[in-house]
Design an enzyme around this catalytic site. Structure first.
Site, short mmCIF file in Angstrom:
data_model
loop_
_atom_site.label_atom_id
_atom_site.label_comp_id
_atom_site.label_asym_id
_atom_site.label_seq_id
_atom_site.Cartn_x
_atom_site.Cartn_y
_atom_site.Cartn_z
N HIS A 197 12.48 -7.29 10.09
CA HIS A 197 13.16 -6.26 10.26
C HIS A 197 11.88 -5.59 10.10
O HIS A 197 10.50 -5.08 10.24
CB HIS A 197 13.59 -6.04 8.69
CG HIS A 197 14.88 -6.77 8.39
ND1 HIS A 197 14.92 -7.60 6.92
CD2 HIS A 197 15.89 -6.91 8.38
CE1 HIS A 197 16.18 -8.59 7.35
NE2 HIS A 197 16.54 -7.89 7.85
N GLY A 198 12.04 -3.97 10.22
CA GLY A 198 11.03 -2.95 10.25
C GLY A 198 10.89 -2.47 11.61
O GLY A 198 10.78 -2.45 12.66
N ASP A 247 23.40 -13.54 1.33
CA ASP A 247 21.14 -14.51 1.99
C ASP A 247 21.17 -15.58 1.52
O ASP A 247 19.70 -15.00 0.62
CB ASP A 247 20.96 -13.40 3.09
CG ASP A 247 19.34 -13.66 3.63
OD1 ASP A 247 19.66 -14.90 3.84
OD2 ASP A 247 18.56 -12.75 3.49
N SER A 251 16.64 -3.10 15.40
CA SER A 251 16.73 -1.33 16.21
C SER A 251 15.28 -1.59 16.80
O SER A 251 14.54 -2.61 17.35
CB SER A 251 15.61 -1.24 14.97
OG SER A 251 16.84 -0.43 13.82
N ASP A 282 24.61 -5.09 2.85
CA ASP A 282 22.98 -5.82 3.22
C ASP A 282 22.78 -7.00 2.11
O ASP A 282 22.27 -6.34 1.47
CB ASP A 282 22.69 -5.12 4.03
CG ASP A 282 21.26 -5.60 5.45
OD1 ASP A 282 21.78 -6.37 5.64
OD2 ASP A 282 20.76 -4.84 5.81
N HIS A 283 22.51 -8.49 3.09
CA HIS A 283 21.43 -9.04 1.97
C HIS A 283 20.98 -9.29 0.35
O HIS A 283 20.75 -8.81 0.10
CB HIS A 283 20.04 -8.90 2.23
CG HIS A 283 19.44 -8.97 4.14
ND1 HIS A 283 19.62 -9.67 4.48
CD2 HIS A 283 18.99 -8.20 4.71
CE1 HIS A 283 19.21 -10.25 6.10
NE2 HIS A 283 19.26 -8.67 5.95
N ASP A 308 19.05 -0.20 11.32
CA ASP A 308 18.20 0.80 10.19
C ASP A 308 17.31 1.90 10.50
O ASP A 308 16.83 3.37 10.80
CB ASP A 308 18.04 0.08 9.47
CG ASP A 308 17.19 0.70 7.56
OD1 ASP A 308 17.14 1.97 7.94
OD2 ASP A 308 16.91 0.13 6.94
N ASN A 325 23.08 -5.30 13.61
CA ASN A 325 22.77 -4.46 12.53
C ASN A 325 20.70 -3.27 12.76
O ASN A 325 20.09 -3.61 13.68
CB ASN A 325 21.88 -5.47 11.36
CG ASN A 325 22.65 -6.27 11.12
OD1 ASN A 325 23.89 -5.89 11.29
ND2 ASN A 325 22.35 -6.56 9.45
P1 13P Z 1 15.64 -3.21 12.00
O1 13P Z 1 15.07 -2.65 11.16
O2 13P Z 1 15.37 -2.94 13.39
O3 13P Z 1 17.08 -1.39 11.81
O4 13P Z 1 17.08 -4.09 11.31
C1 13P Z 1 18.00 -3.78 9.95
C2 13P Z 1 18.34 -4.73 9.26
O5 13P Z 1 18.69 -5.71 10.45
C3 13P Z 1 18.96 -4.38 8.55
O6 13P Z 1 19.67 -5.39 7.76
#
Ligand code: 13P
Length: 342
Positions: free
Chosen positions: A189-190, A105, A226, A83-84, A268, A266
């Site tokens: 993210h987050g 990325d 998320s 990832d990234h 997390d 994605n």
């Molecule tokens: P979230 O923080 O919304 O879960 O996103 C995770 C993500 O995009 C990892 O690349």
């Protein structure tokens, strides 16, 4: 079954018109949660590790945990995705280690937060595509930049400043020959994505639909997806946590995305919330406990529940046994037969 190519899993998802969740991991319990959820729902799996996760778990531990996953759950097609990746070198080291898919990325400079130029992005991504495809490994790229910062990646902004331009996306795909394209449609993210429930307008779904119209054969990736469910926030806060009110990406918007070319989603943060809530609950209710299993087991179960639900909502449930894995060698031969246009 050995780890499989992400390209194959996404091609199958496109055929079946469903999405596949890509869940981030750092440790054994998270890998077990995902694999158990996959067995329960009969789902193909994408497990992803960021640079931060690789450093935390140490590459060799992560790799062998993933091999264990394929041995214990041989009926589940399982992808290990970076990832990234922040530079071609990071991607190369992942390929070397046995990842079957990598994300370059290049939307950001190697510091993971400064937006790059289109030219830099094309060059870095293309370099990775050449090396990865020679080994049958899948490549995800990104055009436009995400907001927020997680594991050192994101602009730190609200996700609106660098949305994906559909015309540029077409040019980017053509110039790089990648397999999957991450797009920026105002997600970040987050946990802190939106201060009220986002609509399709907040989320720029029209832009996603436009990109899919122009690139109907490209697998689109929704990052920062998320949903940050209120019930998971409440458990954390009920047991001493201090999360501020926040909203994530509603599942129905993701489902609209899946109808419009999104094949990888994605996730997390939702799993982090589930784990932390479960651990806080044990700590609050049984302060006499000190055996890590007493809180890691409920944590693993809580994450499994979230993952199984997402697998069902994204439509991947029931598709684990639709196909036989194609070896990376065969994938490499396929790529060699279709070189990238210059
Ligand atoms: P979230 O923080 O919304 O879960 O996103 C995770 C993500 O995009 C990892 O690349």
């Amino acid at each position: 079954m050995p780890l499989v190519s992400m390209r194959q899993v996404l091609d199958e998802a496109a055929k079946g018109k469903y999405g596949v969740g890509a869940f981030n991991v750092n440790n054994m319990e998270q890998i077990q949660s995902i694999m158990e959820a996959a067995r329960e729902t009969k789902s193909p799996v994408i497990i992803q590790a960021s640079r931060g996760a690789r450093a935390y778990s140490q590459d060799r531990f992560l790799y062998h945990l993933m091999i264990a996953a394929t041995e214990v759950y041989p009926e589940i097609p399982t992808v290990l995705h970076l990832d990234h990746g922040n530079s071609p070198e990071t991607c190369f080291s992942a390929i070397e280690m046995g990842f079957t898919s990598v994300m370059m990325d290049g939307s950001l400079m190697p510091d993971g937060k400064t937006p790059s130029t289109f030219e830099y992005n094309v060059e870095a991504t293309r370099k990775v595509v050449e090396a990865a495809h020679a080994k049958g490994v899948t490549v995800e790229g990104e055009i436009g930049c995400l907001g927020g910062i997680e594991d050192g990646h994101g602009t730190g902004l609200d996700g609106l400043s660098h949305l994906t331009d559909p015309g540029q996306a077409v040019e980017f795909v053509k110039a790089t020959g990648l397999d999957a394209l991450g797009i920026a449609i105002a997600t970040s993210h987050g946990a802190y994505k939106f201060s009220s429930k986002p609509t399709g307008e907040t989320l720029k779904m029209a832009r996603l639909i436009e990109i899919h119209k122009r690139l109907p054969d490209v697998h689109l990736v929704m990052h920062g997806s998320s949903s940050v469910p209120k019930d998971l926030q409440d458990i954390i806060n009920q047991y001493g946590g201090k999360l501020k009110p926040t909203w994530g990406v509603p599942v129905e918007e993701i489902q609209l995305g899946i109808k419009n070319g999104v094949r990888k989603i994605n996730v997390d943060t939702d799993n982090r919330l589930a784990i932390t809530g479960a651990i806080r609950k044990v700590f609050a209710e049984k302060p006499e406990e000190f055996d890590p299993r007493s809180y890691l087991k409920p944590a693993r179960e809580a994450m499994k529940k979230v993952v199984a639900l997402r697998m069902t909502q994204f439509g991947q449930a029931g598709h684990a046994n639709d196909y036989k894995p194609i070896s990376l060698e065969t994938m490499a031969n396929r790529y060699a037969a279709q070189p990238v246009a210059v």
